[in-house]
Design an enzyme around this catalytic site. Structure first.
Site, PDB file in Angstrom:
ATOM      1  N   GLU A  36       0.785  -1.235   0.000  1.00 27.46           N
ATOM      2  CA  GLU A  36       0.000   0.000   0.000  1.00 27.46           C
ATOM      3  C   GLU A  36       0.823   1.296   0.000  1.00 27.46           C
ATOM      4  OE1 GLU A  36      -3.894  -1.595   2.366  1.00 27.46           O
ATOM      5  OE2 GLU A  36      -2.197  -1.053   3.593  1.00 27.46           O
TER       6      GLU A  36
HETATM    7  C1  TNX Z   1      -4.391  -4.238   5.224  1.00 29.84           C
HETATM    8  S1  TNX Z   1      -2.472  -6.397   4.916  1.00 29.84           S
HETATM    9  C2  TNX Z   1      -3.124  -3.823   5.598  1.00 29.84           C
HETATM   10  C3  TNX Z   1      -2.923  -3.272   6.937  1.00 29.84           C
HETATM   11  C4  TNX Z   1      -4.213  -3.123   7.696  1.00 29.84           C
HETATM   12  C5  TNX Z   1      -5.075  -4.332   7.467  1.00 29.84           C
HETATM   13  C6  TNX Z   1      -6.333  -4.337   8.260  1.00 29.84           C
HETATM   14  C7  TNX Z   1      -1.589  -5.302   4.598  1.00 29.84           C
HETATM   15  C8  TNX Z   1      -0.373  -5.731   4.003  1.00 29.84           C
HETATM   16  N1  TNX Z   1      -1.998  -4.050   4.845  1.00 29.84           N
HETATM   17  O1  TNX Z   1      -2.225  -2.074   6.884  1.00 29.84           O
HETATM   18  O2  TNX Z   1      -3.934  -2.974   9.044  1.00 29.84           O
HETATM   19  O3  TNX Z   1      -5.378  -4.432   6.107  1.00 29.84           O
HETATM   20  O4  TNX Z   1      -7.027  -5.539   8.117  1.00 29.84           O
END
Ligand code: TNX
Length: 532
Positions: A343
């Site tokens: 992300e």
């Molecule tokens: C996705 S999984 C994210 C996290 C969040 C999570 C909450 C991932 C690699 N990134 O930053 O905390 O979802 O479920």
């Protein structure tokens, strides 16, 4: 959040002066008992062993029992077992190197006589009226055998005060080893900080269900949780926040080492994650020079994701990464360093790939194997890079292709293994972006074939994730973990052929709850499980 039933149940146990007086689990919903000398405990093991036979009369641990090690390398496991048993039994249970001749019989931990098929994590366990014998090729296997033995004792063995109970383990012959070499659990200590004692408890839960990797998500927008000598503001300024504005916190180097060693004593490898280039708000808040505009970012106590990134064009960014990875590598005996990579929505693909390329080589330069969330594959990293798959669905062509090229994959599909997802609409804690995850959903999948086009041989194993945006206490953690963590832990350990039947599994899961009651675990009483 502690559910009120649990509080009530615990205070009842306390009020009657310990759990020994209760006949816990004296008949489960599935008609199986969990107390006294009961050979059905062999059938209730979680994770299910490869092969287990009940053989009739069992062995009774008494004040004359000794724990015998055939090899000095088994002493650590023997001491762990002795310490575990001494509290509830009140017995001495000396650890001895000579087979004792007394009347009490013994529990032997032997590093010879196990067969090759059990590998270096498996074991053979034999229980007869004259004693218990656990044989393994390596201490990790003895430790797994000890966890099995623990479940063969009455639930009162889990108590933290002396109990009067019949400490008989049923006669049995067990051959057991894991399906996957890597069985992990992730814990987000950034969104909310959890202290050393809480993480130790988490480690103990992993050990109880034969998991062997603890992935600590140490840094994110909301807080930096590990002391780094060369960049002291990270903890001086970047650690005193968390989601909702709480006090936050961090682990000193000594505390982190304490966790690593505590885990090591339980044959659990710590996988530290320093998430980058995104999810770096806490670092950007601590050092102006890491920001492209040269200004410190504001403290973040919200739950947005994707809006931070280290400055890709600045050379100091790579000095920072090198220093941080270097110090973390030095503190971490395990082979992996996880560099996140998820992300990073504020930078271009080109910038992402350039950054990841350099970050991955920095990890390698420090002698560690890089690991990242599966987006890391976009930067075409070297094949030794482990990709952790986290999207909810089964289709992921880029992961399939990478697996074919030789990358190893850890399976954490958010629809099954994200234990921060709510159980149902009424669950107060947790999120629901990947859907609701009832217990059955967490169990009913196959880590070896879930991702389309990825062969089981490329899967290192499953890992649960526990993100902590909504979780603040050990009780919150327990509520999301139990009973789903034991379910996924079984998928990591037990043979495929033994994990097909939810209806069979739910009976075993139900029987486990007698132990959780004694442990005081705040588990979710899912209506899908026939609790006693
Ligand atoms: C996705 S999984 C994210 C996290 C969040 C999570 C909450 C991932 C690699 N990134 O930053 O905390 O979802 O479920």
């Amino acid at each position: 959040m502690v559910d009120s039933n649990t509080i009530e149940r615990r205070s009842v146990l306390r009020a009657i002066g310990g759990v020994g007086a209760l006949s816990i689990g004296a008949g489960t919903a599935s008609g199986r008992g969990s107390s006294g000398n009961d050979s059905t405990r062999v059938a209730d093991l979680v994770p299910a062993p490869v092969e287990a036979k009940s053989t009739g009369a069992g062995y009774t641990i008494t004040d004359d029992t000794a724990i015998h090690v055939g090899d000095e390398a088994a002493t650590g496991v023997a001491e762990y077992l002795a310490e575990f048993l001494r509290t509830p039994t009140g017995y001495d249970l000396p650890v001895v190197t000579e087979p004792p001749r007394g009347p009490g019989g013994r529990i032997s931990l032997l590093l010879d006589g196990a067969t090759d098929d059990v590998g270096d994590q498996g074991y053979r366990l034999q229980i007869t009226p004259s004693g218990v014998k656990i044989r393994a090729n390596a201490p990790a296997g003895l430790f797994a055998g000890v966890q099995t033995l623990r479940q063969l004792l009455p639930a009162q063995v889990e108590a933290d005060a002396e109990q009067s109970a019949d400490w008989t383990v049923p006669g049995a012959q067990i051959r057991d080893y894991p399906r996957f070499e890597y069985r992990g659990a992730h814990l987000d200590v950034s969104r909310h900080f959890f202290d050393v004692e809480t993480v130790k408890q988490y480690i103990d839960y992993l050990a109880q269900y034969k998991a062997n990797h603890l992935h600590l998500h140490l840094t994110d927008d909301q807080g930096w949780r590990i002391e780094i000598d060369s960049w002291p503001n990270l903890t001086d300024e970047g650690a005193d926040s968390e989601v909702g504005g709480g006090p936050g916190g961090y682990y000193t180097k000594e505390e982190y080492t304490e966790l690593v060693e505590y885990a090591q004593d339980r044959f659990i490898t710590v996988v530290p994650e320093i998430d980058m280039p995104g999810h770096t708000g806490a670092a950007l808040e601590s050092y102006a020079e890491l920001n492209c505009d040269g200004e410190k970012r504001q403290e973040d106590t919200g739950t947005n994701v994707g809006d931070t990134s280290l400055c890709i064009d600045k050379e100091i960014t790579y000095e920072f990464v090198d220093d941080v990875i270097g110090e973390v590598a030095e503190l971490t005996p395990g082979p992996y360093i996880h560099i996140g990579g998820d992300e990073a929505h504020t930078i271009t693909d080109e910038e992402y790939n350039y950054f990841m390329d350099r970050a991955v080589s920095i990890v390698q330069d420090h002698g560690k194997r890089p690991m990242g969330w599966h987006q890391i594959l976009g930067s075409d990293p070297p094949t030794e890079t482990v990709a952790q798959y986290w999207y909810p669905g089964r289709e992921a062509p880029e992961v399939a292709e990478a697996a074919q090229e030789g990358h190893e994959i850890v399976a954490s599909p958010a629809s099954r293994a994200y234990l921060d997802m709510k159980y149902d609409e009424d669950t107060e804690l947790g999120l629901d972006w990947a859907g609701l995850t009832p217990v059955k959903e967490a169990y009913d999948w196959d880590p070896g074939s879930f991702i389309e086009g990825v062969d089981e041989s490329a899967i290192m194993g499953p890992e649960t994730a526990l993100w902590s945006e909504t979780l603040e206490t050990l009780e919150d953690i327990e509520f999301m973990l139990f009973p789903r963590f034991p379910a996924v832990a079984e998928l990591g350990w037990s043979p495929d052929s033994k994990t097909d039947e939810w209806d069979e599994f739910k009976g075993r899961l139900a029987a486990q709850s007698a132990r959780w009651d004694v442990q005081g675990i705040n588990f979710y009483e899912s209506p899908q499980v026939p609790w006693p």
